[in-house]
Each structure stands twice: as structure tokens, then as C-alpha cells.
Design a protein around this motif. Structure first.
Motif, PDB file in Angstrom:
ATOM      1  N   VAL A 265      19.078  11.136 -19.597  1.00 35.09           N
ATOM      2  CA  VAL A 265      18.640  10.295 -18.482  1.00 35.09           C
ATOM      3  C   VAL A 265      18.240   8.879 -18.908  1.00 35.09           C
ATOM      4  O   VAL A 265      17.952   8.042 -18.073  1.00 35.09           O
ATOM      5  N   ASP A 266      18.253   8.594 -20.210  1.00 37.08           N
ATOM      6  CA  ASP A 266      17.825   7.283 -20.688  1.00 37.08           C
ATOM      7  C   ASP A 266      18.629   6.138 -20.061  1.00 37.08           C
ATOM      8  O   ASP A 266      18.061   5.101 -19.728  1.00 37.08           O
ATOM      9  N   ASP A 267      19.917   6.303 -19.908  1.00 35.08           N
ATOM     10  CA  ASP A 267      20.735   5.228 -19.342  1.00 35.08           C
ATOM     11  C   ASP A 267      20.357   4.949 -17.885  1.00 35.08           C
ATOM     12  O   ASP A 267      20.324   3.811 -17.457  1.00 35.08           O
ATOM     13  N   ARG A 268      20.064   5.974 -17.155  1.00 36.69           N
ATOM     14  CA  ARG A 268      19.778   5.832 -15.727  1.00 36.69           C
ATOM     15  C   ARG A 268      18.344   5.359 -15.451  1.00 36.69           C
ATOM     16  O   ARG A 268      18.115   4.599 -14.541  1.00 36.69           O
ATOM     17  N   PHE A 269      17.378   5.846 -16.243  1.00 42.48           N
ATOM     18  CA  PHE A 269      15.975   5.546 -15.986  1.00 42.48           C
ATOM     19  C   PHE A 269      15.302   4.838 -17.153  1.00 42.48           C
ATOM     20  O   PHE A 269      14.086   4.810 -17.224  1.00 42.48           O
ATOM     21  N   GLY A 270      16.057   4.300 -18.077  1.00 41.12           N
ATOM     22  CA  GLY A 270      15.502   3.677 -19.261  1.00 41.12           C
ATOM     23  C   GLY A 270      14.788   2.428 -18.986  1.00 41.12           C
ATOM     24  O   GLY A 270      13.891   1.942 -19.469  1.00 41.12           O
TER      25      GLY A 270
ATOM     26  N   ARG B  41       4.878  -0.659  -8.026  1.00 37.84           N
ATOM     27  CA  ARG B  41       3.957  -0.203  -9.087  1.00 37.84           C
ATOM     28  C   ARG B  41       3.893   1.316  -9.119  1.00 37.84           C
ATOM     29  O   ARG B  41       3.860   1.936 -10.183  1.00 37.84           O
ATOM     30  N   LEU B  42       3.867   1.936  -7.951  1.00 34.98           N
ATOM     31  CA  LEU B  42       3.840   3.391  -7.890  1.00 34.98           C
ATOM     32  C   LEU B  42       5.091   3.973  -8.547  1.00 34.98           C
ATOM     33  O   LEU B  42       5.005   4.955  -9.285  1.00 34.98           O
ATOM     34  N   ALA B  43       6.237   3.360  -8.302  1.00 36.85           N
ATOM     35  CA  ALA B  43       7.485   3.838  -8.911  1.00 36.85           C
ATOM     36  C   ALA B  43       7.386   3.801 -10.434  1.00 36.85           C
ATOM     37  O   ALA B  43       7.803   4.741 -11.118  1.00 36.85           O
TER      38      ALA B  43
ATOM     39  N   MET C  81       0.841  -1.183   0.000  1.00 40.14           N
ATOM     40  CA  MET C  81       0.000   0.000   0.000  1.00 40.14           C
ATOM     41  C   MET C  81       0.886   1.246   0.000  1.00 40.14           C
ATOM     42  O   MET C  81       1.708   1.437   0.882  1.00 40.14           O
ATOM     43  N   ALA C  82       0.727   2.079  -1.008  1.00 40.01           N
ATOM     44  CA  ALA C  82       1.524   3.297  -1.145  1.00 40.01           C
ATOM     45  C   ALA C  82       0.809   4.477  -0.494  1.00 40.01           C
ATOM     46  O   ALA C  82      -0.398   4.432  -0.248  1.00 40.01           O
ATOM     47  N   ASP C  83       1.570   5.540  -0.242  1.00 42.84           N
ATOM     48  CA  ASP C  83       0.982   6.747   0.330  1.00 42.84           C
ATOM     49  C   ASP C  83       1.700   7.985  -0.208  1.00 42.84           C
ATOM     50  O   ASP C  83       2.589   7.880  -1.060  1.00 42.84           O
ATOM     51  N   ALA C  84       1.303   9.140   0.294  1.00 40.51           N
ATOM     52  CA  ALA C  84       1.859  10.410  -0.177  1.00 40.51           C
ATOM     53  C   ALA C  84       3.369  10.489   0.042  1.00 40.51           C
ATOM     54  O   ALA C  84       4.084  11.065  -0.783  1.00 40.51           O
ATOM     55  N   ASP C  85       3.860   9.915   1.127  1.00 37.98           N
ATOM     56  CA  ASP C  85       5.309   9.921   1.374  1.00 37.98           C
ATOM     57  C   ASP C  85       6.050   9.148   0.290  1.00 37.98           C
ATOM     58  O   ASP C  85       7.142   9.541  -0.130  1.00 37.98           O
TER      59      ASP C  85
ATOM     60  N   ARG D  81       6.204  11.339  -2.823  1.00 42.89           N
ATOM     61  CA  ARG D  81       7.225  12.379  -2.642  1.00 42.89           C
ATOM     62  C   ARG D  81       8.638  11.806  -2.811  1.00 42.89           C
ATOM     63  O   ARG D  81       9.465  12.358  -3.535  1.00 42.89           O
ATOM     64  N   ARG D  82       8.898  10.695  -2.170  1.00 45.56           N
ATOM     65  CA  ARG D  82      10.225  10.067  -2.244  1.00 45.56           C
ATOM     66  C   ARG D  82      10.572   9.693  -3.684  1.00 45.56           C
ATOM     67  O   ARG D  82      11.670   9.982  -4.171  1.00 45.56           O
ATOM     68  N   LEU D  83       9.636   9.080  -4.367  1.00 40.10           N
ATOM     69  CA  LEU D  83       9.879   8.644  -5.751  1.00 40.10           C
ATOM     70  C   LEU D  83      10.042   9.828  -6.701  1.00 40.10           C
ATOM     71  O   LEU D  83      10.950   9.836  -7.537  1.00 40.10           O
ATOM     72  N   ALA D  84       9.178  10.801  -6.591  1.00 39.43           N
ATOM     73  CA  ALA D  84       9.240  11.955  -7.497  1.00 39.43           C
ATOM     74  C   ALA D  84      10.532  12.747  -7.298  1.00 39.43           C
ATOM     75  O   ALA D  84      11.184  13.120  -8.278  1.00 39.43           O
ATOM     76  N   LEU D  85      10.907  12.966  -6.061  1.00 42.21           N
ATOM     77  CA  LEU D  85      12.105  13.769  -5.800  1.00 42.21           C
ATOM     78  C   LEU D  85      13.403  13.050  -6.160  1.00 42.21           C
ATOM     79  O   LEU D  85      14.453  13.683  -6.286  1.00 42.21           O
ATOM     80  N   ALA D  86      13.343  11.745  -6.358  1.00 43.86           N
ATOM     81  CA  ALA D  86      14.531  10.987  -6.777  1.00 43.86           C
ATOM     82  C   ALA D  86      14.802  11.131  -8.271  1.00 43.86           C
ATOM     83  O   ALA D  86      15.880  10.761  -8.743  1.00 43.86           O
TER      84      ALA D  86
END
Length: 124
Positions: free
Chosen positions: A119-124, A98-100, A1-5, A8-13
Motif C-alpha cells: 500500500v506504500d504507493d497508494r498511501f505513502g 487534518r483528520l485524514a 470541523m470534523a465529525d464521526a461521519d 467513518r468515511r476516511l477509515a473505510l477508504a
């Protein structure tokens, strides 16, 4: 179960993400929103910021409909979002993995092409 935290953690990374000051969460890349708290509006009541629901950019109507039809218990929309490539996500219905995937996909679709190659190599 995901939440707002988790949001935030995923987006800011992610590279070049900016968090906009809000009552919930609101993340942008290149001045384009990709995930934010759902601003629920009910007739005759003030707007309520729902941090248990995320609004996600999904790119186009086909992807929106695929999510809505394929997982109606997880994703939904409202008339205010008709014609927009956005869905609402019930955070409690997804795990962090899944949220990630969803947050990263939304970010990538809003990322300027000039930055995407970097950023393709890092997040591809």
C-alpha cells in the motif's frame, strides 16, 4: 470541523479496514484498533460512548506527548490511558484534511509489515 461521519468515511477508504459493531465507531486493521469512539467513564455513572471524541493510536509515548503538549486544545488523555500509545482527539478542533492525516497515520502504524509494502504507493 470534523465529525464521526468523517472518521467513518476516511477509515473505510483505507485497505483491509474492518468496522467493529459498537455504539459509536471502532475501526481495526489486522485485528488491531487504530481509531474508535471515546468510551468516557465517570465514577458512579455508566460508560458513555462519545462520538465527538476519537481515540487514536499514535505509536509511542514520544508522539503522544508531542501531540498533548503541542495542541492541548485538540488532544488530551485520561489516567486510564497512561502508558498506552493513545490520545483522545476532539473532532470539532480539526478539519477533514487534518483528520485524514491522523487517521491514515494511525492506520499505517497498525498495518502489518507484510501489507505495508503493497500500500506504500497508494498511501505513502
Amino acid at each position: 470541523m470534523a465529525d464521526a461521519d468523517d472518521v467513518r468515511r476516511l477509515a473505510l477508504a483505507l485497505p483491509q479496514v474492518v468496522e467493529i459493531d459498537s455504539d459509536g465507531f471502532d475501526f481495526r486493521v489486522a485485528d488491531k484498533g487504530f481509531v474508535w469512539s471515546y468510551p468516557e467513564r465517570r465514577p458512579g455513572e455508566p460508560r458513555t460512548i462519545r462520538t465527538d471524541i476519537a481515540v487514536l493510536y499514535v505509536g509511542d509515548e514520544a508522539e503522544k506527548q508531542a501531540l498533548l503538549l503541542g495542541e492541548p486544545e485538540t488532544f488530551f488523555t485520561t489516567p486510564g490511558y497512561d502508558g498506552l500509545p493513545l490520545v483522545m482527539l476532539r473532532l470539532a478542533r480539526v478539519d477533514a484534511e487534518r483528520l485524514a492525516e491522523l487517521v491514515t497515520d494511525a492506520w499505517r502504524m497498525r498495518l502489518p509489515e507484510s501489507v505495508a509494502a503493497e500500500v506504500d504507493d497508494r498511501f505513502g
